[in-house]
Design a protein around this motif. Structure first.
Motif, PDB file in Angstrom:
ATOM      1  N   ARG A 118       0.828  -1.227  -0.103  1.00 46.87           N
ATOM      2  CA  ARG A 118      -0.091   0.048   0.087  1.00 46.87           C
ATOM      3  C   ARG A 118       0.790   1.192  -0.011  1.00 46.87           C
ATOM      4  NH1 ARG A 118      -5.216   0.083   1.770  1.00 46.87           N
ATOM      5  NH2 ARG A 118      -6.388  -1.915   1.724  1.00 46.87           N
ATOM      6  N   THR A 119       2.164   1.173  -0.079  1.00 47.80           N
ATOM      7  CA  THR A 119       2.944   2.354   0.185  1.00 47.80           C
ATOM      8  C   THR A 119       4.143   2.723  -0.786  1.00 47.80           C
ATOM      9  OG1 THR A 119       4.416   1.138   1.701  1.00 47.80           O
ATOM     10  CG2 THR A 119       2.689   2.532   2.754  1.00 47.80           C
ATOM     11  N   ALA A 120       4.551   1.130  -1.426  1.00 51.38           N
ATOM     12  CA  ALA A 120       5.666   1.633  -2.563  1.00 51.38           C
ATOM     13  C   ALA A 120       5.222   2.411  -3.422  1.00 51.38           C
ATOM     14  CB  ALA A 120       6.083   0.354  -2.697  1.00 51.38           C
ATOM     15  N   VAL A 121       4.196   2.235  -4.140  1.00 50.74           N
ATOM     16  CA  VAL A 121       3.833   2.890  -5.515  1.00 50.74           C
ATOM     17  C   VAL A 121       3.376   4.230  -4.924  1.00 50.74           C
ATOM     18  CG1 VAL A 121       2.114   3.055  -7.312  1.00 50.74           C
ATOM     19  CG2 VAL A 121       3.315   0.780  -6.916  1.00 50.74           C
ATOM     20  N   GLU A 122       2.650   4.306  -4.058  1.00 47.58           N
ATOM     21  CA  GLU A 122       1.801   5.734  -3.302  1.00 47.58           C
ATOM     22  C   GLU A 122       2.887   6.558  -3.194  1.00 47.58           C
ATOM     23  OE1 GLU A 122      -0.843   7.320   0.047  1.00 47.58           O
ATOM     24  OE2 GLU A 122      -1.244   5.198  -0.498  1.00 47.58           O
ATOM     25  N   ASN A 123       4.154   5.920  -2.584  1.00 48.31           N
ATOM     26  CA  ASN A 123       5.262   6.979  -2.216  1.00 48.31           C
ATOM     27  C   ASN A 123       6.020   7.651  -3.592  1.00 48.31           C
ATOM     28  OD1 ASN A 123       4.926   6.548   0.641  1.00 48.31           O
ATOM     29  ND2 ASN A 123       6.441   5.051   0.810  1.00 48.31           N
ATOM     30  N   ILE A 124       6.036   6.915  -4.367  1.00 50.60           N
ATOM     31  CA  ILE A 124       6.447   7.222  -5.777  1.00 50.60           C
ATOM     32  C   ILE A 124       5.704   8.440  -6.423  1.00 50.60           C
ATOM     33  CG2 ILE A 124       7.298   6.840  -8.002  1.00 50.60           C
ATOM     34  CD1 ILE A 124       8.263   3.960  -6.910  1.00 50.60           C
ATOM     35  N   LEU A 125       4.138   8.091  -6.283  1.00 48.00           N
ATOM     36  CA  LEU A 125       3.436   8.852  -6.991  1.00 48.00           C
ATOM     37  C   LEU A 125       3.319  10.370  -6.208  1.00 48.00           C
ATOM     38  CD1 LEU A 125       0.275   6.449  -7.883  1.00 48.00           C
ATOM     39  CD2 LEU A 125       1.957   7.281  -9.460  1.00 48.00           C
ATOM     40  N   LYS A 126       3.428  10.028  -5.005  1.00 48.15           N
ATOM     41  CA  LYS A 126       3.530  11.464  -4.133  1.00 48.15           C
ATOM     42  C   LYS A 126       4.740  12.151  -4.453  1.00 48.15           C
ATOM     43  CE  LYS A 126      -0.048  10.371  -0.820  1.00 48.15           C
ATOM     44  NZ  LYS A 126      -0.443  10.130   0.702  1.00 48.15           N
ATOM     45  N   LYS A 127       5.790  11.390  -3.953  1.00 48.51           N
ATOM     46  CA  LYS A 127       7.141  12.334  -3.958  1.00 48.51           C
ATOM     47  C   LYS A 127       7.378  12.939  -5.379  1.00 48.51           C
ATOM     48  CE  LYS A 127      10.735   9.893  -5.216  1.00 48.51           C
ATOM     49  NZ  LYS A 127      11.795   8.689  -5.418  1.00 48.51           N
ATOM     50  N   ASP A 128       6.860  12.320  -6.446  1.00 46.98           N
ATOM     51  CA  ASP A 128       7.469  13.168  -7.989  1.00 46.98           C
ATOM     52  C   ASP A 128       6.154  14.106  -8.253  1.00 46.98           C
ATOM     53  OD1 ASP A 128       9.812  12.044  -8.129  1.00 46.98           O
ATOM     54  OD2 ASP A 128       9.250  10.123  -8.707  1.00 46.98           O
ATOM     55  N   LYS A 129       5.082  13.870  -7.525  1.00 50.82           N
ATOM     56  CA  LYS A 129       3.879  14.731  -7.762  1.00 50.82           C
ATOM     57  C   LYS A 129       3.309  14.407  -9.001  1.00 50.82           C
ATOM     58  CE  LYS A 129       5.537  18.977  -5.442  1.00 50.82           C
ATOM     59  NZ  LYS A 129       5.758  20.323  -5.314  1.00 50.82           N
ATOM     60  N   PHE A 130       3.501  12.900  -9.342  1.00 37.89           N
ATOM     61  CA  PHE A 130       2.637  12.337 -10.717  1.00 37.89           C
ATOM     62  C   PHE A 130       1.309  12.644 -10.465  1.00 37.89           C
ATOM     63  CE2 PHE A 130       6.746   9.541 -11.224  1.00 37.89           C
ATOM     64  CZ  PHE A 130       7.158  10.357 -12.034  1.00 37.89           C
ATOM     65  N   VAL A 131       0.560  12.198  -9.639  1.00 38.23           N
ATOM     66  CA  VAL A 131      -0.975  12.361  -9.546  1.00 38.23           C
ATOM     67  C   VAL A 131      -1.326  13.452  -9.396  1.00 38.23           C
ATOM     68  CG1 VAL A 131      -2.945  11.920  -8.130  1.00 38.23           C
ATOM     69  CG2 VAL A 131      -1.299  10.084  -8.238  1.00 38.23           C
ATOM     70  N   PRO A 132      -0.894  14.758  -8.879  1.00 37.18           N
ATOM     71  CA  PRO A 132      -1.141  16.058  -9.014  1.00 37.18           C
ATOM     72  C   PRO A 132      -1.225  16.575 -10.337  1.00 37.18           C
ATOM     73  CG  PRO A 132      -0.130  15.841  -6.976  1.00 37.18           C
ATOM     74  CD  PRO A 132       0.080  14.515  -7.532  1.00 37.18           C
ATOM     75  N   LEU A 133       0.052  16.053 -11.305  1.00 37.17           N
ATOM     76  CA  LEU A 133       0.208  16.623 -12.449  1.00 37.17           C
ATOM     77  C   LEU A 133      -0.768  15.872 -13.602  1.00 37.17           C
ATOM     78  CD1 LEU A 133       4.231  16.162 -12.936  1.00 37.17           C
ATOM     79  CD2 LEU A 133       2.792  18.205 -13.185  1.00 37.17           C
ATOM     80  N   LEU A 134      -1.101  14.699 -13.231  1.00 40.63           N
ATOM     81  CA  LEU A 134      -1.948  14.041 -14.053  1.00 40.63           C
ATOM     82  C   LEU A 134      -3.314  14.371 -13.923  1.00 40.63           C
ATOM     83  CD1 LEU A 134      -2.911  11.606 -15.928  1.00 40.63           C
ATOM     84  CD2 LEU A 134      -3.155  10.274 -13.890  1.00 40.63           C
ATOM     85  N   LYS A 135      -3.824  14.923 -12.712  1.00 38.20           N
ATOM     86  CA  LYS A 135      -5.071  15.457 -12.483  1.00 38.20           C
ATOM     87  C   LYS A 135      -5.394  16.747 -13.029  1.00 38.20           C
ATOM     88  CE  LYS A 135      -8.011  17.396  -8.654  1.00 38.20           C
ATOM     89  NZ  LYS A 135      -8.028  17.537  -6.897  1.00 38.20           N
ATOM     90  N   LYS A 136      -4.054  17.672 -12.897  1.00 34.03           N
ATOM     91  CA  LYS A 136      -4.065  18.890 -13.604  1.00 34.03           C
ATOM     92  C   LYS A 136      -4.175  18.828 -15.315  1.00 34.03           C
ATOM     93  CE  LYS A 136      -1.546  23.122 -13.927  1.00 34.03           C
ATOM     94  NZ  LYS A 136      -1.099  23.195 -15.343  1.00 34.03           N
ATOM     95  N   ASN A 137      -3.622  17.996 -15.668  1.00 34.85           N
ATOM     96  CA  ASN A 137      -3.593  17.561 -17.108  1.00 34.85           C
ATOM     97  C   ASN A 137      -5.011  17.027 -17.619  1.00 34.85           C
ATOM     98  OD1 ASN A 137      -3.171  15.579 -19.622  1.00 34.85           O
ATOM     99  ND2 ASN A 137      -1.297  16.889 -19.501  1.00 34.85           N
ATOM    100  N   LEU A 138      -5.516  16.148 -17.001  1.00 36.09           N
ATOM    101  CA  LEU A 138      -6.672  15.698 -17.392  1.00 36.09           C
ATOM    102  C   LEU A 138      -7.917  16.814 -17.322  1.00 36.09           C
ATOM    103  CD1 LEU A 138      -6.836  11.967 -15.951  1.00 36.09           C
ATOM    104  CD2 LEU A 138      -6.411  12.668 -18.179  1.00 36.09           C
ATOM    105  N   PHE A 139      -7.878  17.488 -16.136  1.00 40.42           N
ATOM    106  CA  PHE A 139      -8.840  18.267 -16.044  1.00 40.42           C
ATOM    107  C   PHE A 139      -8.741  19.648 -17.165  1.00 40.42           C
ATOM    108  CE2 PHE A 139     -11.178  18.300 -11.809  1.00 40.42           C
ATOM    109  CZ  PHE A 139     -10.697  16.979 -11.526  1.00 40.42           C
TER     110      PHE A 139
END
Length: 272
Positions: A118-139
């Motif tokens: 539950r943490t390995a991938v989430e830590n990477i997604l949060k550390k590199d701000k991947f999810v916020p970037l993806l959210k901004k892009n899709l919106f």
């Protein structure tokens, strides 16, 4: 109260507390066996993407050869802009998936090895701000399509409803969740990674549909044909076919050469 009764009471409280903790961990933790099928779901999505990508490449070639003509048609030009904007989102999610796999690989890990983590991938997604970037892009993609001069209504709503693109999402039970949490955070790798691949497939399908809509403006249609069958099958909601006498024109060297090269039914783009 006797000492023995007091001791029993404490023991019962401890047992009750441990039971509650056990129930909580049972809810929080998902058995690996329940996530195994997600591996096949991910593989299925990847295979679907590969097939859609092949079709996109064919349509892109046809568009490139007719680009000057297409840009003179307002609707086709609008569809092309949307297709190109969708490709930006595709590139971003591809970069996220590649980086995710690379970072896990550097640590001697992989998506499969961390399937229930539950943490390995989430830590990477949060550390590199991947999810916020993806959210901004899709919106921004949703807004871009909404304000385009021409758009495919039949695809716009299904695309963003299936991702979905909403800041707050209601769960099946009616609870509210942030977009990031609903799709990616606080979940096993099996689920969060599957969401990335699923969105990649949805974007590919959308790009293909916009490419096909663009080509339709100059009378190109996706078709199936075979050199062993004198009928051309046009991909529509209701399959139609036309006799080759009505479509094949004498002296059409390009089309004839394609017929000779194909040894079975293939999907191509054809314009009379």
């Amino acid at each position: 109260m006797s000492a023995s009764e007091n001791s029993d009471s404490k023991r019962n409280k401890i047992i009750g507390l441990l039971y509650i903790v056990f129930i909580c961990f049972s809810v929080i933790s998902i058995k690996v066996s329940l996530l195994d099928s997600n591996l096949y779901t991910i593989r299925s999505f990847e295979e679907i993407f590969e097939e859609e990508d092949k079709k996109i490449n064919v349509s892109e070639d046809v568009i490139l050869h007719n680009k000057e003509q297409l840009l003179k048609i307002p609707k086709a030009a609008s569809y092309l802009k949307i297709s190109n904007r969708i490709e930006e989102s595709q590139n971003l999610i591809k970069d996220i998936i590649d980086s995710l796999n690379n970072q896990l690989g550097q640590k001697g890990k992989s998506i499969v090895k961390e399937f229930n983590n539950r943490t390995a991938v989430e830590n990477i997604l949060k550390k590199d701000k991947f999810v916020p970037l993806l959210k901004k892009n899709l919106f921004e993609l949703k807004e871009f399509i909404s304000f385009s001069e021409y758009q495919l209504d039949s695809i716009q709503d299904p695309l963003f409803q299936n991702i979905p693109v909403k800041k707050i999402i209601k769960t099946i039970k009616g609870k509210e969740a942030d977009w990031e949490d609903y799709l990616f955070y606080k979940k096993p790798t099996a689920i969060s990674y599957m969401q990335l691949v699923r969105i990649k497939v949805l974007l590919a399908k959308s790009k293909l549909l916009y490419n096909e809509a663009t080509l339709k403006e100059i009378n190109y249609s996706a078709t199936y044909f075979s050199p062993f069958n004198p009928k051309l099958y046009v991909l529509k909601s209701e399959v139609e076919y036309y006799d080759d006498d009505k479509i094949l024109k004498e002296g059409n060297a390009l089309f004839q050469r394609a017929l000779r090269l194909l040894m079975n039914y293939s999907k191509v783009y054809f314009s009379p």
